[in-house]
Design an enzyme around this catalytic site. Structure first.
Site, PDB file in Angstrom:
ATOM      1  N   ARG A 173      -2.742  12.268   2.129  1.00  0.00           N
ATOM      2  CA  ARG A 173      -3.646  13.051   3.013  1.00  0.00           C
ATOM      3  C   ARG A 173      -4.830  13.594   2.158  1.00  0.00           C
ATOM      4  O   ARG A 173      -5.326  14.762   2.518  1.00  0.00           O
ATOM      5  CB  ARG A 173      -2.975  14.062   4.058  1.00  0.00           C
ATOM      6  CG  ARG A 173      -2.035  13.539   4.949  1.00  0.00           C
ATOM      7  CD  ARG A 173      -2.370  12.166   5.659  1.00  0.00           C
ATOM      8  NE  ARG A 173      -1.461  11.762   6.503  1.00  0.00           N
ATOM      9  CZ  ARG A 173      -0.650  10.547   6.130  1.00  0.00           C
ATOM     10  NH1 ARG A 173      -0.657   9.681   5.143  1.00  0.00           N
ATOM     11  NH2 ARG A 173       0.470  10.207   6.974  1.00  0.00           N
TER      12      ARG A 173
ATOM     13  N   VAL B 253       1.008  -1.196  -0.089  1.00  0.00           N
ATOM     14  CA  VAL B 253       0.081  -0.164  -0.010  1.00  0.00           C
ATOM     15  C   VAL B 253       0.892   1.222   0.041  1.00  0.00           C
ATOM     16  O   VAL B 253       1.712   1.367   0.697  1.00  0.00           O
ATOM     17  CB  VAL B 253      -0.795   0.030   1.287  1.00  0.00           C
ATOM     18  CG1 VAL B 253      -1.873   1.207   1.318  1.00  0.00           C
ATOM     19  CG2 VAL B 253      -1.824  -1.454   1.469  1.00  0.00           C
TER      20      VAL B 253
ATOM     21  N   GLY C  83      -7.120  11.444   0.945  1.00  0.00           N
ATOM     22  CA  GLY C  83      -7.951  10.290   0.876  1.00  0.00           C
ATOM     23  C   GLY C  83      -7.995   9.341  -0.005  1.00  0.00           C
ATOM     24  O   GLY C  83      -8.850   8.500  -0.446  1.00  0.00           O
TER      25      GLY C  83
ATOM     26  N   PHE D  41       4.157 -10.234   4.665  1.00  0.00           N
ATOM     27  CA  PHE D  41       4.075 -10.078   3.236  1.00  0.00           C
ATOM     28  C   PHE D  41       3.665  -8.588   2.914  1.00  0.00           C
ATOM     29  O   PHE D  41       3.353  -7.778   3.605  1.00  0.00           O
ATOM     30  CB  PHE D  41       2.790 -10.859   2.589  1.00  0.00           C
ATOM     31  CG  PHE D  41       1.475 -10.676   3.358  1.00  0.00           C
ATOM     32  CD1 PHE D  41       0.668 -10.041   2.795  1.00  0.00           C
ATOM     33  CD2 PHE D  41       1.231 -11.518   4.418  1.00  0.00           C
ATOM     34  CE1 PHE D  41      -0.561  -9.901   3.521  1.00  0.00           C
ATOM     35  CE2 PHE D  41       0.188 -11.448   5.320  1.00  0.00           C
ATOM     36  CZ  PHE D  41      -0.910 -10.392   4.786  1.00  0.00           C
TER      37      PHE D  41
ATOM     38  N   TYR E  79      -4.693   1.404  10.439  1.00  0.00           N
ATOM     39  CA  TYR E  79      -5.648   0.605   9.947  1.00  0.00           C
ATOM     40  C   TYR E  79      -6.809   0.212  10.762  1.00  0.00           C
ATOM     41  O   TYR E  79      -7.859  -0.281  10.353  1.00  0.00           O
ATOM     42  CB  TYR E  79      -5.097  -0.711   9.379  1.00  0.00           C
ATOM     43  CG  TYR E  79      -4.182  -0.492   8.201  1.00  0.00           C
ATOM     44  CD1 TYR E  79      -5.092  -0.473   6.961  1.00  0.00           C
ATOM     45  CD2 TYR E  79      -2.916  -0.466   7.978  1.00  0.00           C
ATOM     46  CE1 TYR E  79      -4.093  -0.304   5.732  1.00  0.00           C
ATOM     47  CE2 TYR E  79      -2.062  -0.167   7.022  1.00  0.00           C
ATOM     48  CZ  TYR E  79      -2.779  -0.048   5.793  1.00  0.00           C
ATOM     49  OH  TYR E  79      -1.994   0.017   4.616  1.00  0.00           O
TER      50      TYR E  79
ATOM     51  N   VAL F  10       0.981   5.494  -1.394  1.00  0.00           N
ATOM     52  CA  VAL F  10       0.866   6.861  -1.762  1.00  0.00           C
ATOM     53  C   VAL F  10       1.901   7.673  -2.165  1.00  0.00           C
ATOM     54  O   VAL F  10       2.596   7.838  -1.275  1.00  0.00           O
ATOM     55  CB  VAL F  10      -0.314   7.606  -1.004  1.00  0.00           C
ATOM     56  CG1 VAL F  10      -0.959   8.685  -1.512  1.00  0.00           C
ATOM     57  CG2 VAL F  10      -1.543   6.546  -0.788  1.00  0.00           C
TER      58      VAL F  10
ATOM     59  N   SER G 148       2.581  -0.814   8.174  1.00  0.00           N
ATOM     60  CA  SER G 148       3.810  -0.182   8.367  1.00  0.00           C
ATOM     61  C   SER G 148       3.889   0.570   9.758  1.00  0.00           C
ATOM     62  O   SER G 148       4.802   0.834  10.222  1.00  0.00           O
ATOM     63  CB  SER G 148       4.265   0.689   7.261  1.00  0.00           C
ATOM     64  OG  SER G 148       3.104   1.714   6.922  1.00  0.00           O
ATOM     65  N   GLU G 149       2.697   1.057  10.096  1.00  0.00           N
ATOM     66  CA  GLU G 149       2.664   2.049  11.230  1.00  0.00           C
ATOM     67  C   GLU G 149       1.127   1.740  11.952  1.00  0.00           C
ATOM     68  O   GLU G 149       0.123   1.442  11.119  1.00  0.00           O
ATOM     69  CB  GLU G 149       2.467   3.208  10.970  1.00  0.00           C
ATOM     70  CG  GLU G 149       3.712   4.043  10.205  1.00  0.00           C
ATOM     71  CD  GLU G 149       3.931   5.458  10.081  1.00  0.00           C
ATOM     72  OE1 GLU G 149       4.313   6.325  11.005  1.00  0.00           O
ATOM     73  OE2 GLU G 149       3.131   6.133   9.174  1.00  0.00           O
TER      74      GLU G 149
HETATM   75  C1  LIG Z   1      -0.019   5.162   4.868  1.00  0.00           C
HETATM   76  C2  LIG Z   1      -0.541   5.908   3.454  1.00  0.00           C
HETATM   77  C3  LIG Z   1      -0.636   4.853   2.510  1.00  0.00           C
HETATM   78  C4  LIG Z   1      -1.638   6.683   3.621  1.00  0.00           C
HETATM   79  O1  LIG Z   1      -2.155   7.330   2.505  1.00  0.00           O
HETATM   80  P1  LIG Z   1      -3.087   8.773   2.503  1.00  0.00           P
HETATM   81  O2  LIG Z   1      -4.011   8.440   0.911  1.00  0.00           O
HETATM   82  O3  LIG Z   1      -2.276   9.644   2.774  1.00  0.00           O
HETATM   83  O4  LIG Z   1      -4.235   8.336   3.577  1.00  0.00           O
HETATM   84  P2  LIG Z   1      -5.571   9.107   3.245  1.00  0.00           P
HETATM   85  O5  LIG Z   1      -5.547  10.540   2.961  1.00  0.00           O
HETATM   86  O6  LIG Z   1      -6.714   8.160   2.632  1.00  0.00           O
HETATM   87  O7  LIG Z   1      -5.968   8.864   5.131  1.00  0.00           O
HETATM   88  C5  LIG Z   1      -6.929   8.178   5.686  1.00  0.00           C
HETATM   89  C6  LIG Z   1      -7.026   8.649   7.119  1.00  0.00           C
HETATM   90  O8  LIG Z   1      -5.667   7.992   7.762  1.00  0.00           O
HETATM   91  C7  LIG Z   1      -4.928   8.780   8.209  1.00  0.00           C
HETATM   92  N1  LIG Z   1      -3.543   8.364   8.163  1.00  0.00           N
HETATM   93  C8  LIG Z   1      -2.889   8.114   6.907  1.00  0.00           C
HETATM   94  N2  LIG Z   1      -1.757   7.641   7.346  1.00  0.00           N
HETATM   95  C9  LIG Z   1      -1.552   7.746   8.391  1.00  0.00           C
HETATM   96  C10 LIG Z   1      -0.410   7.507   9.132  1.00  0.00           C
HETATM   97  N3  LIG Z   1       0.877   6.877   8.766  1.00  0.00           N
HETATM   98  N4  LIG Z   1      -0.512   7.495  10.591  1.00  0.00           N
HETATM   99  C11 LIG Z   1      -1.749   8.061  11.096  1.00  0.00           C
HETATM  100  N5  LIG Z   1      -2.934   8.275  10.360  1.00  0.00           N
HETATM  101  C12 LIG Z   1      -2.632   8.254   9.361  1.00  0.00           C
HETATM  102  C13 LIG Z   1      -5.135   9.995   7.591  1.00  0.00           C
HETATM  103  O9  LIG Z   1      -4.980  11.035   8.692  1.00  0.00           O
HETATM  104  C14 LIG Z   1      -6.795  10.009   7.625  1.00  0.00           C
HETATM  105  O10 LIG Z   1      -7.568  10.221   8.713  1.00  0.00           O
HETATM  106  P3  LIG Z   1      -9.008  10.694   8.652  1.00  0.00           P
HETATM  107  O11 LIG Z   1     -10.049   9.492   7.828  1.00  0.00           O
HETATM  108  O12 LIG Z   1      -9.342  10.760  10.233  1.00  0.00           O
HETATM  109  O13 LIG Z   1      -9.239  12.109   7.839  1.00  0.00           O
HETATM  110  C15 LIG Z   1       0.578   6.794   2.758  1.00  0.00           C
HETATM  111  O14 LIG Z   1       0.929   7.787   3.686  1.00  0.00           O
HETATM  112  C16 LIG Z   1       1.777   6.051   2.410  1.00  0.00           C
HETATM  113  O15 LIG Z   1       2.037   5.632   1.204  1.00  0.00           O
HETATM  114  N6  LIG Z   1       3.041   5.834   3.375  1.00  0.00           N
HETATM  115  C17 LIG Z   1       4.262   5.351   2.983  1.00  0.00           C
HETATM  116  C18 LIG Z   1       3.911   3.734   2.778  1.00  0.00           C
HETATM  117  C19 LIG Z   1       3.294   3.086   3.996  1.00  0.00           C
HETATM  118  O16 LIG Z   1       3.450   3.356   5.094  1.00  0.00           O
HETATM  119  N7  LIG Z   1       2.133   2.359   3.482  1.00  0.00           N
HETATM  120  C20 LIG Z   1       1.627   1.614   4.400  1.00  0.00           C
HETATM  121  C21 LIG Z   1       1.821   0.134   4.266  1.00  0.00           C
HETATM  122  S1  LIG Z   1       0.873  -0.921   5.397  1.00  0.00           S
END
Ligand SMILES: CC(C)(COP(=O)(O)OP(=O)(O)OC[C@H]1O[C@@H](n2cnc3c(N)ncnc32)[C@H](O)[C@@H]1OP(=O)(O)O)[C@@H](O)C(=O)NCCC(=O)NCCS
Length: 397
Positions: free
Chosen positions: A88, A80, A90, A397, A121, A82, A116-117
């Site tokens: 941020r 996953v 959505g 995974f 989720y 972005v 990852s964090e």
């Molecule tokens: C984690 C990641 C996928 C989030 O994507 P994003 O498109 O920014 O997420 P969204 O804008 O849909 O956010 C959805 C919600 O999750 C929250 N959120 C997203 N990432 C977060 C994080 N790392 N820590 C805490 N909250 C987080 C947002 O604040 C938002 O909250 P809300 O629904 O209350 O407004 C992106 O930051 C990323 O690619 N990070 C690096 C790779 C990674 O860690 N991937 C996850 C693999 S498990």
């Protein structure tokens, strides 16, 4: 314009490159992405495209998950990512929505992932369903209570050992709740590729064919002393107590290693009970497999239950409203939807956390996350949902 859709085989390397970049910029992710893409089914990867360019991705592949008393089709969510320029807005929320709908349509009762964090989720109804112990044994504390035989061990490379490893994994995984195994394509790719970080993995197999350990070693070749060596266990699978003791003993005695670490052991790792000094097993426990009920009725009906009186659970689920309702769970009849008043009321991530037996309802009740409407109901639910051993997912995974 932004579109969300499965990627094509041609697009997959670029999308994987994006994923690698989002996790950590690499010098040349393109070459690695190209090689990795060849071993993957592109139809399991979603891409978000903006004006034709990928800005986000996520994967969901079918992975059978061991549950108490059976195995269920699960959606294994991974990769996953972005782009930092698009966070941020959505996008992740859109991806999760699509993945849950796709998983439901595909008959996958649950979705699972490694996060990852930890803060990401829970909002989507995922709960921590298994834990893992990151362990360390220092050389000076590694003695066993009674000696273990290390006879009949054979050292091999990953590629050479892969078939024997898989045979053992395939016998162990069905008996461990929370376990799944990665598809053949991943194993073949891993066996044929340069190891992550460049340090080759070594594999030690037992002549009896009942266990193996895969590890690498870190050692700083500083003159005059070679102190500080660390043997890092990636996987250790044993079907018998003899194999378990022999493989650990072997690792603990490899020359020049001051410590042995292992980063994804079951929380009930039996090694502690082999050591003369049980404190020799230093351990820190982390969340491991996160689980989401995609179809609560199918998931609850897909596992077996321990003895005791039935319990009626009322589940709240905003994101997947088809799950909301009351379920009666019993040892004899499994699970059925009912309209009677519930004994316990809980959110969907709470039920997901207890689903494999990795958390107790009574623990969640003490945290105020489960409402007990009938005294003793949480304790009864604990007896029904208890797993035969601590749930463990040996493969990230
Ligand atoms: C984690 C990641 C996928 C989030 O994507 P994003 O498109 O920014 O997420 P969204 O804008 O849909 O956010 C959805 C919600 O999750 C929250 N959120 C997203 N990432 C977060 C994080 N790392 N820590 C805490 N909250 C987080 C947002 O604040 C938002 O909250 P809300 O629904 O209350 O407004 C992106 O930051 C990323 O690619 N990070 C690096 C790779 C990674 O860690 N991937 C996850 C693999 S498990």
């Amino acid at each position: 314009v932004r579109t969300l859709r499965p990627v094509t085989a041609e697009e997959l390397p670029a999308v994987l490159g994006l994923m690698m970049l989002a996790f950590r910029a690499e010098a040349s992710p393109a070459a690695r992405a190209e090689a990795r893409a060849a071993s993957m089914d592109p139809s399991h990867t979603l891409g978000v495209f903006e004006d034709g360019r990928p800005v986000a991705t996520a994967r969901s592949e079918p992975l059978p998950l061991t549950v108490p008393g059976g195995r269920l089709p699960a959606a294994g969510v991974s990769q996953v990512a972005v782009l930092p320029t698009h966070r941020r807005q959505g996008i992740l929320r859109e991806i999760v929505r699509r993945q849950l709908d796709d998983a439901r349509a595909a008959g996958q009762a649950v979705a699972v992932l490694f996060a990852s964090e930890g803060a990401i989720y829970g909002r989507y109804g995922f709960g921590v369903a298994t834990y893992e112990a990151h362990v360390r044994v220092a050389r000076r504390r590694n003695a066993f209570r009674t000696p273990a035989s290390v006879a009949g061990l054979r050292l091999a490379g990953f590629a050479e050992a892969v078939d024997e490893m898989l045979a053992i994994v395939d016998r162990v995984v069905p008996s461990v709740p929370g376990a799944l195994r990665r598809p053949d394509g991943w194993w073949r790719h891993a066996a044929a590729s340069p190891p992550p970080g460049g340090v080759p993995w070594e594999v030690v197999l037992r002549a009896e064919g009942d266990g193996f350990v895969a590890y690498d070693r870190a050692l700083d070749f500083a003159i005059p002393s070679l102190d500080g060596g660390s043997l890092r266990v990636h996987w250790l699978f044993a079907e018998t107590p003899e194999a378990h003791a022999a493989l650990w003993r072997y690792c603990l005695d490899v020359d020049l290693m001051d410590e042995v670490t292992a980063w994804a052991r079951p929380v009930d790792e039996p090694l502690r009970h082999l050591l003369a000094d049980p404190r020799g097993l230093e351990s820190s426990v982390w969340d491991a497999l996160w689980l989401r009920l995609v179809d609560a009725e199918a998931a609850l009906g897909g596992r077996t239950y321990g003895p005791g009186e039935p319990v009626r659970l009322s589940v709240e689920d905003e994101l997947c409203p088809w799950n909301a309702g009351t379920y009666e769970v019993s040892s004899e009849a499994g699970c059925r939807r009912v309209s009677a008043a519930p004994d316990l009321v809980l959110p969907t991530d709470g039920l997901a956390a207890c689903y494999l037996g990795g958390n107790r309802f009574t623990t969640l009740a003490r945290a105020g996350r489960v409402e007990e409407r009938r005294p003793g109901a949480a304790e009864r639910a604990d007896r029904l949902f208890a797993a035969p051993r601590a749930p463990w997912c040996p493969f990230h995974f």
